[in-house]
Design a protein around this motif. Structure first.
Motif, PDB file in Angstrom:
ATOM      1  N   MET A 231      -8.798   0.850   4.020  1.00 32.57           N
ATOM      2  CA  MET A 231      -8.288  -0.184   3.119  1.00 32.57           C
ATOM      3  C   MET A 231      -8.390  -1.562   3.774  1.00 32.57           C
TER       4      MET A 231
ATOM      5  N   HIS B 171      -5.901  -1.793  -3.229  1.00 29.66           N
ATOM      6  CA  HIS B 171      -6.881  -1.092  -2.411  1.00 29.66           C
ATOM      7  C   HIS B 171      -6.492   0.377  -2.235  1.00 29.66           C
TER       8      HIS B 171
ATOM      9  N   THR C 200      -4.820  -0.125   7.312  1.00 29.44           N
ATOM     10  CA  THR C 200      -4.697  -1.369   6.581  1.00 29.44           C
ATOM     11  C   THR C 200      -5.600  -2.470   7.135  1.00 29.44           C
TER      12      THR C 200
ATOM     13  N   ASP D 280      -7.257   2.133  -5.537  1.00 30.61           N
ATOM     14  CA  ASP D 280      -8.691   2.384  -5.662  1.00 30.61           C
ATOM     15  C   ASP D 280      -9.127   3.565  -4.803  1.00 30.61           C
TER      16      ASP D 280
ATOM     17  N   ASN E  33     -19.198   0.949   0.187  1.00 34.25           N
ATOM     18  CA  ASN E  33     -18.163   0.113  -0.387  1.00 34.25           C
ATOM     19  C   ASN E  33     -18.366   0.076  -1.899  1.00 34.25           C
TER      20      ASN E  33
ATOM     21  N   LYS F 190     -14.902   2.544   2.128  1.00 38.60           N
ATOM     22  CA  LYS F 190     -13.799   1.591   2.069  1.00 38.60           C
ATOM     23  C   LYS F 190     -13.696   0.977   0.694  1.00 38.60           C
ATOM     24  N   THR F 191     -12.475   0.571   0.314  1.00 36.65           N
ATOM     25  CA  THR F 191     -12.248   0.039  -1.029  1.00 36.65           C
ATOM     26  C   THR F 191     -12.200  -1.483  -1.121  1.00 36.65           C
ATOM     27  N   PRO F 192     -11.684  -2.241  -0.137  1.00 35.79           N
ATOM     28  CA  PRO F 192     -11.616  -3.696  -0.340  1.00 35.79           C
ATOM     29  C   PRO F 192     -13.000  -4.344  -0.319  1.00 35.79           C
ATOM     30  N   GLN F 193     -13.111  -5.483  -0.990  1.00 39.76           N
ATOM     31  CA  GLN F 193     -14.349  -6.256  -0.969  1.00 39.76           C
ATOM     32  C   GLN F 193     -14.659  -6.664   0.475  1.00 39.76           C
TER      33      GLN F 193
ATOM     34  N   HIS G  35     -10.045  -3.282  -8.380  1.00 43.03           N
ATOM     35  CA  HIS G  35     -10.652  -4.425  -7.705  1.00 43.03           C
ATOM     36  C   HIS G  35     -12.116  -4.622  -8.081  1.00 43.03           C
TER      37      HIS G  35
ATOM     38  N   GLU H  77       0.842  -1.203   0.000  1.00 41.12           N
ATOM     39  CA  GLU H  77       0.000   0.000   0.000  1.00 41.12           C
ATOM     40  C   GLU H  77       0.875   1.250   0.000  1.00 41.12           C
TER      41      GLU H  77
ATOM     42  N   THR I 299      -2.420  -7.647  -4.265  1.00 43.87           N
ATOM     43  CA  THR I 299      -3.775  -7.111  -4.369  1.00 43.87           C
ATOM     44  C   THR I 299      -4.011  -6.027  -3.324  1.00 43.87           C
TER      45      THR I 299
END
Lengths: 379, 345
Positions: A115, A304, A93, A307, A358, A134-137, A347, A43, A300
């Motif tokens: 993230m 994040h 994170t 994104d 999200n 937030k960006t992560p799934q 992502h 990151e 990956t």
């Protein structure tokens, strides 16, 4: 050491500059050291690729390390708000840190982009998450992908072994929900610690329950420990991992014992194998090429961070039209901009709404299989 | 649970217990000679394993730079100390000795790095490099405060632990590594599958314990260390340098810890911060031996390993709780059976 000095210098210059002019200040706190370092380092690398200005407006990046520690993350956030006068916070994170930061940014009334994975960070039923994105799934999205894949493979019973921490617990909870709809039963659930030297006891107990498939709810290379033990003890069923293992180091450590393992992941991991019609293919190529040129193999987790910037890159021009950076009005406008963002990230496709901070849907996940040390996209 | 599972768990527990036993021996030895509780033993373990992993992947391990940096620092400290005492010429000799030997080791390791030598040579080099960190830590950190109270030494040892963890992250990165197994063979005894690797761990641990017993019982240096641990002042009067004894015990302990790392490396993935929890378990074993008795510490460590294996089967979520709660009845028992004597200072 030298990089540390450079960062310190950059921070000092940034601080001096922000006093002189009203630039946009983006405060970042991430876990570049401590247990989550393997997530935080890519990151941090990604932030080095990001532009220094937007629409002719200079951007001050203030990047702090919270050492994967919740208290430090909160201290960093307070410092970024009061001393650096940040317009927006990116971080942190990991989930516990991000959850603790939610209250701080809600009090200070400025937007934050996390993230970290857990869906609770942007839980719409909590009014404090008004300022948080937030960006992560979310785990829910990924757990659902695993349940669908298990059902398609004729799995009736599942065994679970996961971290004895928030990550492992929340995955188990998500899986219970997703499996209920798929009609799959959890016959054994075991815990282990990241630094355990042996998981023999847990693995023996799992195998004794004879599940059709076993899910390992762990992240990074520690997820290889139960997998290697399962293979060594002759487990013949399917092994599933979570998207927390999607990095090259996991492949290196798990070696040939990883063959046949299935996991959900962001499309970025295998973007070369996506059909050309997929809108993500182009944005993934842009990011991954830049990243791999400077820092080696893709992660990956770095995606994040990328994104988070893509969201801001769309929201900042809208906010600039309404107010000057450094004012409460600008921060509110920035938040509104984020809430209406519609961005093709690396992502997935982010479609933000007031109820979904999200914004990712099924386009944000793919199933991947490990074959001979490579990630292979499952159609 | 049937018999075969119990046998597998026992095998697992004894293998881990053997590693804890080696760590416990290192802790007991260093404490006896220098009164330092070697908190950074876990870091030495991980550094040993990660060094071997780097050799295995054909890299020059970060340990080379770490040792080189520490060597220069130790050389300067030694030179300044001797110069202050007015030993002009010996200042240079001392500095050359303290900086020279580790630097030579580091240079040799750097040469070896990309060259994929046989595993035995790589193991020897990993042990030597990590072993060099022991006396260097003693020289830089503990020798100047060797006469401080146990509490001060403990606090400094904790600080060294944090410094070494940070350095390990810097030099080896956040991700874990495994080292190649010495043997991936296994054979069956009845229903029990025994891996040769775990037998190797047991055999080499037993060998190391025997070698230590021989060293302390039969050699002059061993006896000097033993004498220092019995009575520091008396040993000094007999002409044994406590500084030398300290450096020697740190060197031995560091090699032992690195050896643990080499043994455990193929069994588990090690991270820059994995060592602490492993050394804590060795510490529980050492406490069972009262931080004084080698055989009791070894037995205690085996016990810790077994408890750990069985509790991971029955209650995996509470495994660490069970292992570390063990220390409370042990301390209670020890405080009842041993006579408490105040430290004379």
């Amino acid at each position: 050491m030298k990089r540390g000095l450079n960062v310190a210098l950059a921070v000092a210059i940034a601080a001096a500059a922000s006093a002189a002019r009203a630039d946009i200040t983006i405060g970042v706190t991430l876990s570049a050291t401590g247990p989550a370092a393997s997530l935080g380092i890519p990151e941090r690398n990604t932030f080095e690729l990001l532009p220094q200005s937007i629409d002719g407006q200079k951007i001050n990046w203030v990047i702090l390390d919270d050492a994967s520690d919740t208290t430090k993350a909160v201290t960093n956030t307070r410092k970024l708000i009061t001393e650096d006068k940040a317009d927006v916070i990116i971080g942190s994170t990991v989930t516990p840190n991000s959850l603790a930061m939610v209250d701080v940014v809600a009090d200070a009334k400025l937007p934050m982009i996390s993230m970290a994975a857990s869906g609770r960070i942007v839980d719409p039923s909590n009014p404090r998450t008004y300022w948080v994105f937030k960006t992560p799934q979310s785990d829910t999205l990924m757990a659902d992908a695993i349940a669908v894949s298990m059902k398609a493979n004729g799995v009736r019973t599942m065994g679970y072994i996961g971290f004895a921490d928030a990550y492992g617990e929340s995955w188990l909870a998500e899986m219970r929900n997703s499996l209920k709809t798929a009609g799959i039963e959890i016959v054994a659930a075991e815990k282990y610690n990241r630094n355990d030297t042996s998981v023999t006891g847990q693995v023996l107990k799992l195998i004794a329950a004879h599940p059709d498939a076993i899910l390992i709810g762990a992240s990074g290379t520690p997820a290889a420990t139960p997998q290697k033990e399962l293979v060594a003890r002759g487990y013949k069923g399917k092994i599933y991992q979570t998207h927390g293992v999607a990095n090259a180091d996991f492949l290196r450590v798990v070696g040939k014992d990883g063959n046949g393992t299935l996991l959900p992941s962001g499309p970025m991991l295998v973007y070369e194998q996506l059909p050309d019609s997929n809108p993500l293919k182009k944005s993934d190529a842009t990011y991954v090429t830049q990243y791999e040129k400077r820092f080696g193999t893709r992660s990956t987790f770095g995606g994040h961070a990328w994104d988070a910037w893509q969201l801001l890159a769309q929201a900042i021009p809208k906010a600039l039209a309404k107010a000057k950076p450094g004012t409460p009005e600008f921060r509110a406008a920035l938040r509104d901009g984020l809430e209406t963002a519609n961005v093709v990230g690396v992502h997935g496709v982010f479609v933000m709404t007031p109820h979904d901070h999200n914004g990712l849907d099924n386009r944000g996940r793919v199933m991947v299989k490990i074959e001979d040390g490579k990630w292979v996209l499952q159609k | 649970m049937d018999l075969s599972i119990a046998a597998l768990l026992a095998q697992d527990g004894i293998t881990n217990g053997a590693i804890y036993a080696l760590l416990a021996l290192a802790l007991v030895m260093v404490f006896a000679v220098t009164r330092v509780i070697l908190v950074p033993s876990g870091e030495l373990l991980t550094i040993g394993a990660l060094t071997l992993a780097a050799f295995d992947q054909g890299h020059v391990p970060g340990t080379v730079r770490l040792v080189a940096g520490a060597a220069v620092l130790a050389g300067v400290i030694e030179a300044v100390r001797r110069a202050r005492r007015g030993e002009g010429r010996r200042a240079l000799a001392g500095a050359a000795l303290w900086a020279g030997i580790p630097l030579a080791l580091a240079a040799l390791a750097a040469w070896m790095g990309p060259r994929k030598l046989p595993l035995a040579a790589e193991v020897a080099m990993a042990l030597a490099l990590t072993g060099a960190l022991g006396p260097l830590t003693w020289k830089i950190v503990f020798e100047p405060i060797a006469d401080a109270s146990v509490l001060v030494l403990l606090i400094v040892a904790v600080a060294v632990h944090f410094v070494l963890t940070g350095l390990a992250l810097y030099f080896f990165g956040a991700e874990g590594s495994r080292t190649p197994p010495f043997s991936s063979a296994s054979f069956d005894i009845g229903a029990l599958r025994v891996s040769v690797q775990s037998l190797l761990v047991l055999a080499t641990s037993a060998l190391a314990i025997a070698a230590l017993a021989l060293f302390f019982g039969r050699t002059l240096y061993g006896k000097a260390l033993h004498a220092t641990s019995v009575n520091r002042l008396g040993a000094r009067l007999c002409g044994i340098s406590p500084d030398f004894a300290g450096a020697l015990s740190f060197a031995l302990a560091a090699v032992l810890c690195a050896f643990c790392g080499v043994l455990i490396g193929p069994i588990t993935t090690l991270y820059y911060d994995s060592g602490f929890i492993i050394s804590l378990k060795g510490f529980v074993g050492a406490i069972i031996g009262g931080l004084a008795s080698y055989p009791l510490a070894a037995a205690g460590s085996l016990f810790v390993g077994l408890i750990e294996a069985f509790s991971s089967f029955w209650a995996s979520a509470y495994k660490e709780v069970i292992v570390f709660t063990l220390i409370i009845p042990v301390l209670l028992w020890r405080s009842l059976v041993t006579h408490h004597h105040e430290e004379d200072e």
